[in-house]
Write a protein that holds these residues in place. Structure first.
Motif, PDB file in Angstrom:
ATOM      1  N   SER A 213       1.160  -1.037   0.244  1.00 23.02           N
ATOM      2  CA  SER A 213       0.131   0.414  -0.127  1.00 23.02           C
ATOM      3  C   SER A 213       0.984   1.297   0.203  1.00 23.02           C
ATOM      4  O   SER A 213       0.517   1.928  -0.733  1.00 23.02           O
ATOM      5  N   PRO A 214       2.054   1.408   0.382  1.00 20.70           N
ATOM      6  CA  PRO A 214       2.670   2.834   0.573  1.00 20.70           C
ATOM      7  C   PRO A 214       3.178   3.325  -1.111  1.00 20.70           C
ATOM      8  O   PRO A 214       3.537   3.787  -1.460  1.00 20.70           O
ATOM      9  N   PHE A 217       0.658   3.865  -2.858  1.00 16.05           N
ATOM     10  CA  PHE A 217      -0.165   5.063  -2.718  1.00 16.05           C
ATOM     11  C   PHE A 217       1.002   6.689  -3.447  1.00 16.05           C
ATOM     12  O   PHE A 217       0.658   7.278  -4.073  1.00 16.05           O
ATOM     13  N   SER A 288      -4.824   8.814   2.932  1.00 12.10           N
ATOM     14  CA  SER A 288      -4.383   7.785   3.119  1.00 12.10           C
ATOM     15  C   SER A 288      -3.776   7.056   3.993  1.00 12.10           C
ATOM     16  O   SER A 288      -3.380   5.536   4.385  1.00 12.10           O
ATOM     17  N   VAL A 292      -3.477   3.105   3.724  1.00 15.09           N
ATOM     18  CA  VAL A 292      -2.216   3.157   3.525  1.00 15.09           C
ATOM     19  C   VAL A 292      -1.644   2.843   4.483  1.00 15.09           C
ATOM     20  O   VAL A 292      -1.593   3.046   5.727  1.00 15.09           O
ATOM     21  N   TYR A 294       2.043   1.223   6.784  1.00 17.29           N
ATOM     22  CA  TYR A 294       3.306   1.587   7.271  1.00 17.29           C
ATOM     23  C   TYR A 294       3.905   0.488   8.210  1.00 17.29           C
ATOM     24  O   TYR A 294       5.188   0.371   8.309  1.00 17.29           O
TER      25      TYR A 294
END
Length: 297
Positions: A213-214, A217, A288, A292, A294
């Motif tokens: 996802s990061p 994005f 985000s 997202v 992390y």
């Protein structure tokens, strides 16, 4: 003693930063300030700038060609952003499968090499490929009984022509980011999920997408900004035609600045595009945190 050492370290740090700061001030900071000032002036390079207040703002809201080019740019965003974001991921997934390292290097080179090629040079070749009468693309389509397509002459086909060229030329950027992201996902996660009986689709949505996802994005943000600033593809392939059918905002800014020599109004157009990109980027970052991930623990 401690204060003197801290001050000494600060001075040394500033000295190391000085070249980068000087570069930023001269080539980024100063042009931004100049653009902001020129947005409220009448300036044609040959004569001194003349302060006009909000005249360029009034012209901006009444400029029908500007809104036409913004509409064209919106079409580019709708076509190019999902194309690069989705197809780049699919290609990266295919290359990242269990194939030998040597073949991965080959595929990486194949997909990324067009990014390194000079845009103006390859655009000339693509103009011949898209040629209606003797282009190789229409030649092969004719083998399937398809009539010649006016790729660069018809408003209905010009966006597809730009999209095809953009895919060939720039898909390597998104592909490489995705590939790096995929290779950083721990293989142990897939092995554990496979032992638990998860299917390939379940592993994709439960492991690949959250862990990637990061990168997704980042690709979405940079691709969207690139689509809003699009210039090379329509300028080199269609020259903004037919008429203004494929002219982007950046192309219009270039025309106003370097063909009409109206630097003041061109600066205002640049400022409007900058503010739009800034707002869209802020919106992307504000949402985000909802998707997202992390956390790689």
């Amino acid at each position: 003693m401690l204060v003197n050492r801290t001050r000494s370290n600060m001075i040394i740090g500033l000295l190391f930063l000085a070249p980068a700061l000087l570069f930023f001030i001269l080539f980024i900071g100063e042009p931004v300030v100049a653009t902001l000032y020129l947005s409220f002036t009448k300036y044609n390079v040959l004569t001194p700038s003349r302060w006009t207040g909000f005249a360029n703002v009034k012209h901006l809201f009444s400029d029908s060609r500007l809104w036409l080019t913004y509409g064209n740019t919106l079409k580019y965003i709708a076509i190019l952003t999902p194309m690069h974001a989705i197809l780049g991921l699919l290609i990266a997934l295919a290359v990242n499968r269990n194939i030998s390292k040597g073949w991965k290097y080959v595929y990486r080179t194949i997909f990324y090499f067009p990014v390194l090629a000079t845009s103006a040079a390859v655009a000339v070749a693509w103009q011949f490929i898209f040629n209606t009468d003797f282009g190789i693309l229409n030649y092969f389509l004719g083998k399937f009984g398809i009539d010649p397509i006016p790729w660069m002459q018809s408003p209905n086909w010009v966006y597809l022509a730009v999209a095809i060229y953009s895919f060939w030329k720039f898909i390597g950027n998104a592909f490489l980011y995705y590939l790096i992201g995929l290779q950083s996902i721990p293989e142990a996660l897939y092995e554990a999920a496979e032992i638990d009986g998860a299917s390939s689709i379940q592993r994709f949505f439960a492991i690949t997408v959250p862990m990637l996802s990061p990168t997704i994005f980042f690709v979405l943000v940079t691709t969207l900004i690139g689509a809003m600033q699009i210039f090379d593809e329509p300028y080199l392939i269609t020259s903004g035609g037919p008429g203004d059918a494929s002219r982007s905002v950046n192309m219009y800014i270039y025309e106003v600045a370097f063909q009409h020599h109206d630097m003041g109004y061109a600066s205002m157009l640049s400022l409007s595009l900058f503010l739009l990109i800034l707002c869209v980027t802020i919106i992307q970052f504000s949402f985000s945190h909802k998707w997202v991930n992390y956390d790689r623990e």
